[in-house]
Scaffold this active site. Sequence first.
Site, PDB file in Angstrom:
ATOM      1  N   CYS A  71       0.824  -1.213   0.000  1.00 21.46           N
ATOM      2  CA  CYS A  71       0.000   0.000   0.000  1.00 21.46           C
ATOM      3  C   CYS A  71       0.864   1.273   0.000  1.00 21.46           C
ATOM      4  O   CYS A  71       0.658   2.169  -0.829  1.00 21.46           O
ATOM      5  CB  CYS A  71      -0.971  -0.011   1.170  1.00 21.46           C
ATOM      6  SG  CYS A  71      -0.240  -0.537   2.736  1.00 21.46           S
TER       7      CYS A  71
HETATM    8  N1  NAP Z   1      -4.312  -4.656   5.070  1.00 20.45           N
HETATM    9  C1  NAP Z   1      -3.767  -3.906   4.116  1.00 20.45           C
HETATM   10  O1  NAP Z   1      -3.973  -2.691   4.063  1.00 20.45           O
HETATM   11  C2  NAP Z   1      -2.899  -4.539   3.060  1.00 20.45           C
HETATM   12  C3  NAP Z   1      -2.480  -3.748   1.989  1.00 20.45           C
HETATM   13  C4  NAP Z   1      -1.655  -4.312   1.007  1.00 20.45           C
HETATM   14  C5  NAP Z   1      -1.257  -5.638   1.132  1.00 20.45           C
HETATM   15  N2  NAP Z   1      -1.658  -6.358   2.205  1.00 20.45           N
HETATM   16  C6  NAP Z   1      -1.190  -7.746   2.317  1.00 20.45           C
HETATM   17  O2  NAP Z   1      -2.273  -8.612   1.992  1.00 20.45           O
HETATM   18  C7  NAP Z   1      -2.186  -9.792   2.785  1.00 20.45           C
HETATM   19  C8  NAP Z   1      -3.497  -9.941   3.553  1.00 20.45           C
HETATM   20  O3  NAP Z   1      -3.650  -8.816   4.387  1.00 20.45           O
HETATM   21  P1  NAP Z   1      -4.940  -8.616   5.296  1.00 20.45           P
HETATM   22  O4  NAP Z   1      -4.807  -7.274   5.902  1.00 20.45           O
HETATM   23  O5  NAP Z   1      -6.160  -8.971   4.564  1.00 20.45           O
HETATM   24  O6  NAP Z   1      -4.650  -9.734   6.441  1.00 20.45           O
HETATM   25  P2  NAP Z   1      -5.647 -10.307   7.534  1.00 20.45           P
HETATM   26  O7  NAP Z   1      -6.818  -9.417   7.696  1.00 20.45           O
HETATM   27  O8  NAP Z   1      -4.812 -10.598   8.726  1.00 20.45           O
HETATM   28  O9  NAP Z   1      -6.143 -11.697   6.897  1.00 20.45           O
HETATM   29  C9  NAP Z   1      -5.249 -12.758   6.685  1.00 20.45           C
HETATM   30  C10 NAP Z   1      -5.962 -13.916   6.005  1.00 20.45           C
HETATM   31  O10 NAP Z   1      -5.003 -14.952   5.772  1.00 20.45           O
HETATM   32  C11 NAP Z   1      -5.503 -16.177   6.275  1.00 20.45           C
HETATM   33  N3  NAP Z   1      -4.359 -16.973   6.742  1.00 20.45           N
HETATM   34  C12 NAP Z   1      -3.636 -16.814   7.868  1.00 20.45           C
HETATM   35  N4  NAP Z   1      -2.638 -17.733   7.907  1.00 20.45           N
HETATM   36  C13 NAP Z   1      -2.756 -18.472   6.780  1.00 20.45           C
HETATM   37  C14 NAP Z   1      -2.044 -19.589   6.264  1.00 20.45           C
HETATM   38  N5  NAP Z   1      -0.984 -20.085   6.877  1.00 20.45           N
HETATM   39  N6  NAP Z   1      -2.462 -20.120   5.084  1.00 20.45           N
HETATM   40  C15 NAP Z   1      -3.505 -19.613   4.425  1.00 20.45           C
HETATM   41  N7  NAP Z   1      -4.217 -18.545   4.883  1.00 20.45           N
HETATM   42  C16 NAP Z   1      -3.847 -18.008   6.050  1.00 20.45           C
HETATM   43  C17 NAP Z   1      -6.474 -15.812   7.367  1.00 20.45           C
HETATM   44  O11 NAP Z   1      -7.444 -16.842   7.427  1.00 20.45           O
HETATM   45  P3  NAP Z   1      -7.897 -17.649   8.743  1.00 20.45           P
HETATM   46  O12 NAP Z   1      -7.154 -17.060   9.908  1.00 20.45           O
HETATM   47  O13 NAP Z   1      -9.374 -17.447   8.847  1.00 20.45           O
HETATM   48  O14 NAP Z   1      -7.529 -19.043   8.455  1.00 20.45           O
HETATM   49  C18 NAP Z   1      -7.077 -14.536   6.812  1.00 20.45           C
HETATM   50  O15 NAP Z   1      -8.148 -14.851   5.949  1.00 20.45           O
HETATM   51  C19 NAP Z   1      -0.966  -9.614   3.694  1.00 20.45           C
HETATM   52  O16 NAP Z   1       0.144 -10.254   3.140  1.00 20.45           O
HETATM   53  C20 NAP Z   1      -0.764  -8.121   3.730  1.00 20.45           C
HETATM   54  O17 NAP Z   1       0.570  -7.743   3.969  1.00 20.45           O
HETATM   55  C21 NAP Z   1      -2.489  -5.859   3.165  1.00 20.45           C
END
Ligand code: NAP
Length: 341
Positions: free
Chosen positions: A149
């Site tokens: 981001c």
């Molecule tokens: N948040 C932001 O603003 C943003 C911006 C750009 C990029 N990102 C990137 O996008 C990714 C997701 O971010 P987010 O903010 O959506 O994270 P989040 O809200 O913490 O969600 C993480 C997701 O990953 C799943 N998960 C956790 N461990 C896992 C594993 N070992 N195998 C498969 N799935 C797993 C979780 O599912 P369960 O726990 O239900 O199993 C949950 O659905 C990250 O890498 C982050 O750095 C985020």
Amino acid sequence: MIRTAIIGASGYTGFELMRMLSYHPRVELVAVTSDQFAGRHPSECFPALKGRTLPFFQAHADARLENCDAVFFATPHGTAMHLAPDLLKCGVRVIDLSADFRLPDPDLWKEYYGQEHQAKAWLKNAVYGLTEYVRESLPQAQLVANPGCYPTAVQIGLLPLLREGLIENQHIIVDAKSGISGAGRVLRQQSLFCEANESMNAYGLSGHRHHPEMLTHLKRLSGSSCQLHFVPHLVPMNRGIYATIYVQMASSEGAIVREFLQAQYEDEPFVVIMAQDQTVSIQSVRGSNMVHLGCYGLAGGMAVILVALDNLIKGAAGQAIQNFNLMFGCDETTGLPMIGL
Ligand SMILES: NC(=O)c1ccc[n+]([C@@H]2O[C@H](COP(=O)([O-])OP(=O)(O)OC[C@H]3O[C@@H](n4cnc5c(N)ncnc54)[C@H](OP(=O)(O)O)[C@@H]3O)[C@@H](O)[C@H]2O)c1
């Protein structure tokens, strides 16, 4: 229809993918995964999805994804690098929202992410999906590394100016702010209401993971290296990235730089340059895939570039769908919100 799955759909970016893809006219969502919510409908995790036709959550290990056309990874870093290679071998096209394929150098990745990279062979093949700058590579891309981001905001602000030599490439100062959703939906002390509300703090001063990402791709896409001082801050808002970028102009005036940005981004559906008398605000881009950019001259040949975007949309799920659209021959704007809330 494009058979599509989302791994990690119970997180913030996973929700945004489900929300937008459920309206996408060419997408059939065939699988969404979550271990926490396995067996339940996504609306039990996100009531806003009540009434939408979506598959039930499956545990990550149970999902059979080899027959998908596209798989989005919305998972913590260190996940896609283990799972994506097998899918890629089956011809599935992967869009990874995590950092796993953003840095082409595995040593740099290890330095910043603290583990050995498990899919080094794919690092050089991944297309870094800063859409506005890689359109021609996307129709053939098998693996897209969706940018972070902060890097999306900073690179959209700086790339045209660095490419054209309108600003000095040394001592660029990036003072950036993020909403709390940037840290994901997991429980963390710094994300608790009482910790974050009515407060603000800088973080990542010893080296934020997005710093090498910005330096790597600014150099690659502009053709010259630059020095960037990057200080991110956590601010008490749900979502949004705001980057205040101080630059020394090479010779031009602030107004000329703004006109140049205006001309560069004129045909871009998701980038808007604000007029001199308008400011740039997160409020105006929240919930949309838009980037708002401003440029204002300061004393002493300095200028400030302001950039606002929604970290969960243009900073993550929206840009991922923008890339997906170009990979699959859809209009780039399909399924994407263009007006802030
Ligand atoms: N948040 C932001 O603003 C943003 C911006 C750009 C990029 N990102 C990137 O996008 C990714 C997701 O971010 P987010 O903010 O959506 O994270 P989040 O809200 O913490 O969600 C993480 C997701 O990953 C799943 N998960 C956790 N461990 C896992 C594993 N070992 N195998 C498969 N799935 C797993 C979780 O599912 P369960 O726990 O239900 O199993 C949950 O659905 C990250 O890498 C982050 O750095 C985020």
